[in-house]
Write an enzyme that holds these catalytic residues in place. Structure first.
Site, PDB file in Angstrom:
ATOM      1  CB  ALA A  24      -0.944   0.060   1.141  1.00 49.68           C
ATOM      2  CB  THR A  28       0.196   6.594   0.545  1.00 52.18           C
ATOM      3  OG1 THR A  28       1.617   5.949   1.165  1.00 52.18           O
ATOM      4  CG2 THR A  28      -0.627   4.915   1.133  1.00 52.18           C
ATOM      5  NE  ARG A  36      -3.930  -4.943   9.201  1.00 53.42           N
ATOM      6  CZ  ARG A  36      -4.403  -5.606   8.151  1.00 53.42           C
ATOM      7  NH1 ARG A  36      -3.634  -5.597   6.974  1.00 53.42           N
ATOM      8  NH2 ARG A  36      -5.606  -7.078   8.124  1.00 53.42           N
ATOM      9  CD  GLN A 103       1.893  -7.701   0.415  1.00 52.79           C
ATOM     10  OE1 GLN A 103       2.798  -6.099   0.567  1.00 52.79           O
ATOM     11  NE2 GLN A 103       1.717  -8.112   1.650  1.00 52.79           N
ATOM     12  CG  HIS A 123      -3.865  -9.537  -1.393  1.00 58.42           C
ATOM     13  ND1 HIS A 123      -3.227  -7.953  -0.332  1.00 58.42           N
ATOM     14  CD2 HIS A 123      -3.720 -10.403  -1.358  1.00 58.42           C
ATOM     15  CE1 HIS A 123      -2.201  -8.679   0.099  1.00 58.42           C
ATOM     16  NE2 HIS A 123      -2.566 -10.378   0.110  1.00 58.42           N
ATOM     17  CB  CYS A 134     -21.233 -18.075 -13.171  1.00 53.53           C
ATOM     18  SG  CYS A 134     -21.287 -16.240 -13.406  1.00 53.53           S
ATOM     19  CG  ASN A 222       7.154   0.306   4.086  1.00 54.52           C
ATOM     20  OD1 ASN A 222       7.222   0.136   3.892  1.00 54.52           O
ATOM     21  ND2 ASN A 222       6.760  -0.223   5.720  1.00 54.52           N
ATOM     22  CB  ILE A 240       7.954   4.795  -1.737  1.00 57.54           C
ATOM     23  CG1 ILE A 240       8.334   4.262  -0.910  1.00 57.54           C
ATOM     24  CG2 ILE A 240       8.034   4.139  -3.224  1.00 57.54           C
ATOM     25  CD1 ILE A 240       6.575   3.501  -0.127  1.00 57.54           C
TER      26      ILE A 240
HETATM   27 ZN   LIG Z   1     -22.993 -15.530 -12.230  1.00 54.61          ZN
END
Ligand SMILES: [Zn+2]
Length: 256
Positions: A24, A28, A36, A103, A123, A134, A222, A240
């Site tokens: 995540a 940002t 979180r 993710q 994810h 279906c 991070n 980042i």
């Molecule tokens: Zn369906």
């Protein structure tokens, strides 16, 4: 940290197969809040967590109505890729990006210009819907148009089943083939860069162990500490969208 940046940049310059894992934190700066963190969606509104829990979602039409409204209003529809995403496109153009495990469900990597076949969405994606009955999948905007037109809880037009976003919610299994692929590419890495992930969610965080065991250099970008900082060869806690262009980009050497 300038020394660290230059060191990692040299590793990337020398690398043939860089594998990147994003969480995540890379989005940002595009205005998509994480879940979180201190400003996270679930921290500020614990009820929102219910909307992404399949047990409540399947059992309660009221939860689904709220979920459709929150999908309509999601910040990701207006979000644009940032310099961090673009640095990963640059890395691919240099022929060094072996795979991009994410993710995130926002598809900002593909929007920035990374090839869809490089991106492994562990994810899923909020830009697709899936039918619980279906298994049909398609563009999320088609279902959102029905919500905008007044259907509060649109059902599958083929089978009448419950629709949801094609993402992995709480109480839902990860897709084994996707996880297997993520672990396989991790083992191929000569440099493995984990970006904006707290590295607390398994099995995905285990990709770091696999890369390390296979001899890759481990780089962590991070803002907050992660459980893998000790095991990493370099930890870069800066912004980042500034750090990634400095370590991955093909431009002039960093003067930071
Ligand atoms: Zn369906």
């Amino acid at each position: 940290m300038p020394g660290e940046i230059d060191k990692v940049r040299r590793w990337v310059d020398d690398a043939k197969r860089v594998v990147v894992l994003t969480g995540a934190g890379i989005s940002t700066d595009s205005g998509i809040p994480d879940f979180r963190g201190p400003q996270g969606v679930w921290t500020k509104n614990p009820k929102a967590e219910k909307l992404s829990d399949t047990r409540y979602y399947m059992a309660d039409p009221e939860v689904r109505k709220l979920a459709w409204q929150s999908r309509l209003d999601h910040t990701a529809w207006k979000a644009q890729p940032n310099a961090g995403h673009r640095a990963l496109v640059d890395l691919e153009r240099r022929g060094k990006l072996h795979a991009l495990i994410t993710q995130n469900i926002d598809e900002l990597h593909q929007q920035a210009g990374n090839s869809p076949d490089k991106v492994i969405e562990v994810h899923g994606s909020m830009r697709r819907f899936m039918c619980w009955g279906c298994g049909m999948r398609g563009p999320m905007q088609k279902v959102l148009e029905r919500v905008r037109a007044g259907e509060e809880d649109p059902a599958c037009r083929d089978c009448g089943g419950i629709l949801k976003s094609d993402t992995i919610s709480f109480g839902q299994e990860l897709v084994p083939e996707v996880i297997d692929r993520a672990m396989r590419v991790a083992a191929d890495a000569d440099v493995f860069v984990a970006v904006g992930s707290t590295l607390q969610v398994y099995p995905v965080a285990g990709a770091v162990d696999i890369a390390k065991a296979a001899g890759a250099r481990i780089v962590i970008v991070n803002a907050q500490p992660t459980p893998y900082d000790e095991a990493a060869d370099a930890v870069l806690p800066g912004s980042i969208s500034e750090v990634l262009p400095a370590i991955l980009g093909s431009g002039a050497r960093s003067t930071m």
